[in-house]
Design a protein around this motif. Structure first.
Motif, PDB file in Angstrom:
ATOM      1  N   TRP A  85       0.842  -1.069   0.322  1.00  0.00           N
ATOM      2  CA  TRP A  85      -0.031  -0.075  -0.109  1.00  0.00           C
ATOM      3  C   TRP A  85       0.856   0.937  -0.154  1.00  0.00           C
ATOM      4  O   TRP A  85       1.666   1.576   0.859  1.00  0.00           O
ATOM      5  CB  TRP A  85      -1.039  -0.035   1.298  1.00  0.00           C
ATOM      6  N   ALA A  86       1.092   2.054  -1.000  1.00  0.00           N
ATOM      7  CA  ALA A  86       1.519   3.283  -1.205  1.00  0.00           C
ATOM      8  C   ALA A  86       1.011   4.443  -0.553  1.00  0.00           C
ATOM      9  O   ALA A  86       0.231   5.175  -1.252  1.00  0.00           O
ATOM     10  CB  ALA A  86       2.098   3.427  -2.819  1.00  0.00           C
ATOM     11  N   SER A  87       0.893   4.468   0.582  1.00  0.00           N
ATOM     12  CA  SER A  87      -0.259   5.531   1.455  1.00  0.00           C
ATOM     13  C   SER A  87       0.652   6.555   1.740  1.00  0.00           C
ATOM     14  O   SER A  87       1.755   6.549   2.075  1.00  0.00           O
ATOM     15  CB  SER A  87      -0.732   4.824   2.781  1.00  0.00           C
ATOM     16  N   ALA A  88      -0.116   7.723   1.726  1.00  0.00           N
ATOM     17  CA  ALA A  88       0.381   8.908   2.086  1.00  0.00           C
ATOM     18  C   ALA A  88      -0.313   9.182   3.687  1.00  0.00           C
ATOM     19  O   ALA A  88      -1.381   8.388   4.000  1.00  0.00           O
ATOM     20  CB  ALA A  88       0.051  10.016   1.272  1.00  0.00           C
ATOM     21  N   LEU A  89       0.128   9.947   4.341  1.00  0.00           N
ATOM     22  CA  LEU A  89      -0.369  10.244   5.801  1.00  0.00           C
ATOM     23  C   LEU A  89      -0.634  11.693   5.955  1.00  0.00           C
ATOM     24  O   LEU A  89       0.142  12.616   5.472  1.00  0.00           O
ATOM     25  CB  LEU A  89       0.796   9.985   6.685  1.00  0.00           C
ATOM     26  N   GLY A 136      -5.695  -1.152  -7.023  1.00  0.00           N
ATOM     27  CA  GLY A 136      -6.683  -0.183  -6.376  1.00  0.00           C
ATOM     28  C   GLY A 136      -6.291   0.851  -5.612  1.00  0.00           C
ATOM     29  O   GLY A 136      -5.241   1.178  -5.563  1.00  0.00           O
ATOM     30  N   PHE A 137      -7.376   1.377  -4.899  1.00  0.00           N
ATOM     31  CA  PHE A 137      -7.150   2.704  -4.078  1.00  0.00           C
ATOM     32  C   PHE A 137      -7.787   2.516  -2.689  1.00  0.00           C
ATOM     33  O   PHE A 137      -9.068   1.867  -2.659  1.00  0.00           O
ATOM     34  CB  PHE A 137      -7.610   3.639  -4.855  1.00  0.00           C
ATOM     35  N   PHE A 196       3.812   9.678   0.300  1.00  0.00           N
ATOM     36  CA  PHE A 196       4.292   8.093   0.205  1.00  0.00           C
ATOM     37  C   PHE A 196       5.847   8.252  -0.020  1.00  0.00           C
ATOM     38  O   PHE A 196       6.404   7.523   0.734  1.00  0.00           O
ATOM     39  CB  PHE A 196       3.859   7.316  -1.178  1.00  0.00           C
ATOM     40  N   GLY A 197       6.275   9.158  -0.857  1.00  0.00           N
ATOM     41  CA  GLY A 197       7.775   9.226  -0.945  1.00  0.00           C
ATOM     42  C   GLY A 197       8.423   9.719   0.439  1.00  0.00           C
ATOM     43  O   GLY A 197       9.738   9.191   0.806  1.00  0.00           O
ATOM     44  N   ASP A 198       7.740  10.851   1.083  1.00  0.00           N
ATOM     45  CA  ASP A 198       8.235  11.069   2.573  1.00  0.00           C
ATOM     46  C   ASP A 198       8.187   9.961   3.368  1.00  0.00           C
ATOM     47  O   ASP A 198       9.317   9.740   4.088  1.00  0.00           O
ATOM     48  CB  ASP A 198       7.539  12.193   3.174  1.00  0.00           C
ATOM     49  N   LEU A 214      -4.697   7.658   6.091  1.00  0.00           N
ATOM     50  CA  LEU A 214      -3.856   7.108   5.235  1.00  0.00           C
ATOM     51  C   LEU A 214      -4.596   6.736   4.042  1.00  0.00           C
ATOM     52  O   LEU A 214      -5.701   5.964   3.967  1.00  0.00           O
ATOM     53  CB  LEU A 214      -3.531   5.680   5.885  1.00  0.00           C
ATOM     54  N   TYR A 215      -3.863   6.949   2.854  1.00  0.00           N
ATOM     55  CA  TYR A 215      -4.853   7.002   1.666  1.00  0.00           C
ATOM     56  C   TYR A 215      -3.488   6.811   0.671  1.00  0.00           C
ATOM     57  O   TYR A 215      -2.451   7.315   0.532  1.00  0.00           O
ATOM     58  CB  TYR A 215      -5.625   8.124   1.343  1.00  0.00           C
ATOM     59  N   GLY A 216      -4.065   6.098  -0.365  1.00  0.00           N
ATOM     60  CA  GLY A 216      -3.190   5.746  -1.801  1.00  0.00           C
ATOM     61  C   GLY A 216      -3.393   4.394  -2.407  1.00  0.00           C
ATOM     62  O   GLY A 216      -4.268   3.753  -1.953  1.00  0.00           O
TER      63      GLY A 216
END
Length: 302
Positions: free
Chosen positions: A72-76, A267-268, A94-96, A291-293
Motif C-alpha cells: 500500500w503506497a499510502s500517504a499520511l 486499487g485505491f 508516500f515518498g516522504d 492513510l490513503y493511496g
C-alpha cells in the motif's frame, strides 16, 4: 345420332381430361410455391430466433479461500499529540514515508461461499516524519516560538476482522455481503521536540506514549465478475464508540485471474482514524489521521 352421341362423349372426356390437367398444374404450382416459401419462412424464423447471449458468470458454490499479500503506497495526513505537548500537524507523501519507512507487513485472508463471508486484514508499519507545532498567538514573544518543530515516529498495528451474510440482490455475477466486525489499533508514538528561538537558545524534549483500542464495525463487501478473468472488488466500513473515537475505511480494486489459483489486483484505499484518550495526570493521547493511496495485491485462491 350415334355419331353425335359419340362426338358428345368424346368432347365430355376431353373436358374431363382438361379439368384434371388443370388441377394437376394448380397443385404443382401450389406445391412449388410452398417449397419456395418454406425455406424463406424458416430463414425468417432462424433470424428472429437468434442465439441467446451467453449466461452471466455465476460465482462458484462451496467455500473459497483467498490469501493475499499487498503493498500500500499510502500517504499520511492528520494531527498527533502526546501528553501535555501541543498537537503537531502531519502531512507526508508516500515518498516522504518511504524515506523513513523502517518496516512493514500487509496481508489479508478471506473465506466465503454463496451465503457467508469471513475476513481478516493485518497492517503493521513503522514510519517517521517531521511536523510543526500548532502554536497560536500574536503577542510580542510570538516570534520566539517560530522555531518549534517535532520529529515524529510511529509504530502502528491495524487488525481488522469481519463476518458477513450475502444480500440476495443484483445479477448472479454480483456477490454483495453485509458485514459486521471489529478493528483493533495499537499506536506507539515518539515525539522529539526541538525548539530554537531567534536568540539562538534551544530546547529539546522527548516523550512517547502507546495506546490500543478497538472499534465495532458495520459495512459491506462486494465482488462483481465481468467475466471469468476480470472482476471488481469493493469494501467499506464505519465504526465509532464516541464522537472522539471514529474509524472508517473504503477501498476499490480491479483484479485479473491469471489462473484458477493466482490473481492480482490494483486499487485505491483510504483509512480514517480519529482517537483521543485522556489520563488522570492531565495529559492525553491524540491521534487523527487519514492513510490513503493506491495499492497492488497478489492473491492465492484455493
Amino acid at each position: 345420332m350415334s355419331t353425335d352421341m359419340a362426338s358428345s362423349t368424346s368432347n365430355n372426356a376431353s373436358g374431363e381430361k382438361r379439368k384434371l390437367a388443370t388441377k394437376k398444374i394448380a397443385t404443382a404450382v401450389l406445391c412449388s410455391g410452398l417449397c419456395v416459401a418454406g425455406p424463406v419462412w424458416a430463414a425468417d424464423l432462424a433470424v428472429s430466433q437468434s442465439e441467446p447471449p451467453p449466461p452471466p458468470i455465476v460465482p462458484q458454490l462451496g467455500w473459497q479461500f483467498q490469501a493475499t499479500a499487498y503493498g500500500w503506497a499510502s500517504a499520511l495526513k492528520g494531527d498527533a499529540g502526546v501528553g501535555r505537548l501541543p498537537t503537531a500537524s502531519l502531512d507526508a507523501s508516500f515518498g516522504d514515508i518511504l524515506k523513513n519507512l523502517k518496516g512493514a507487513f500487509m496481508g489479508a485472508f478471506i473465506a466465503r461461499n454463496d451465503t457467508f463471508i469471513f475476513g481478516a486484514d493485518l497492517i503493521w508499519t513503522r514510519i517517521g516524519v517531521d511536523g510543526r507545532f500548532k502554536v497560536g498567538g500574536n503577542g510580542p514573544f510570538a516570534a520566539l516560538r517560530s522555531g518549534t518543530s517535532v520529529s515524529f515516529q510511529q509504530d502502528q498495528t491495524i487488525a481488522t476482522a469481519f463476518a458477513g451474510y450475502r444480500i440476495p440482490i443484483g445479477p448472479p455475477n454480483l456477490s454483495l455481503y453485509g458485514t459486521v466486525g471489529v478493528r483493533y489499533q495499537n499506536i506507539n508514538v515518539e515525539l522529539d521536540l526541538s525548539h530554537t528561538t531567534v536568540l539562538g537558545t534551544g530546547l529539546r524534549r522527548s516523550t512517547s506514549d502507546s495506546t490500543g483500542w478497538a472499534d465495532p464495525l458495520i459495512g459491506f463487501a462486494a465482488t462483481y465478475h465481468f467475466n471469468d478473468k476480470w472482476y471488481l472488488n469493493a469494501l467499506g466500513d464505519f465504526g465509532a464508540t464516541s464522537s472522539s473515537n471514529i474509524t472508517a475505511q473504503g477501498l476499490v480494486s480491479v483484479g485479473y485471474n491469471w489462473t484458477q489459483s493466482f490473481s492480482t489486483a490494483l486499487g485505491f484505499r483510504a483509512l480514517y482514524t480519529d482517537y483521543e484518550n485522556g489520563n488522570d495526570r492531565g495529559g492525553s493521547f491524540r491521534y487523527k489521521s487519514t492513510l490513503y493511496g493506491p495499492f497492488v495485491s497478489m492473491s492465492y485462491n484455493f
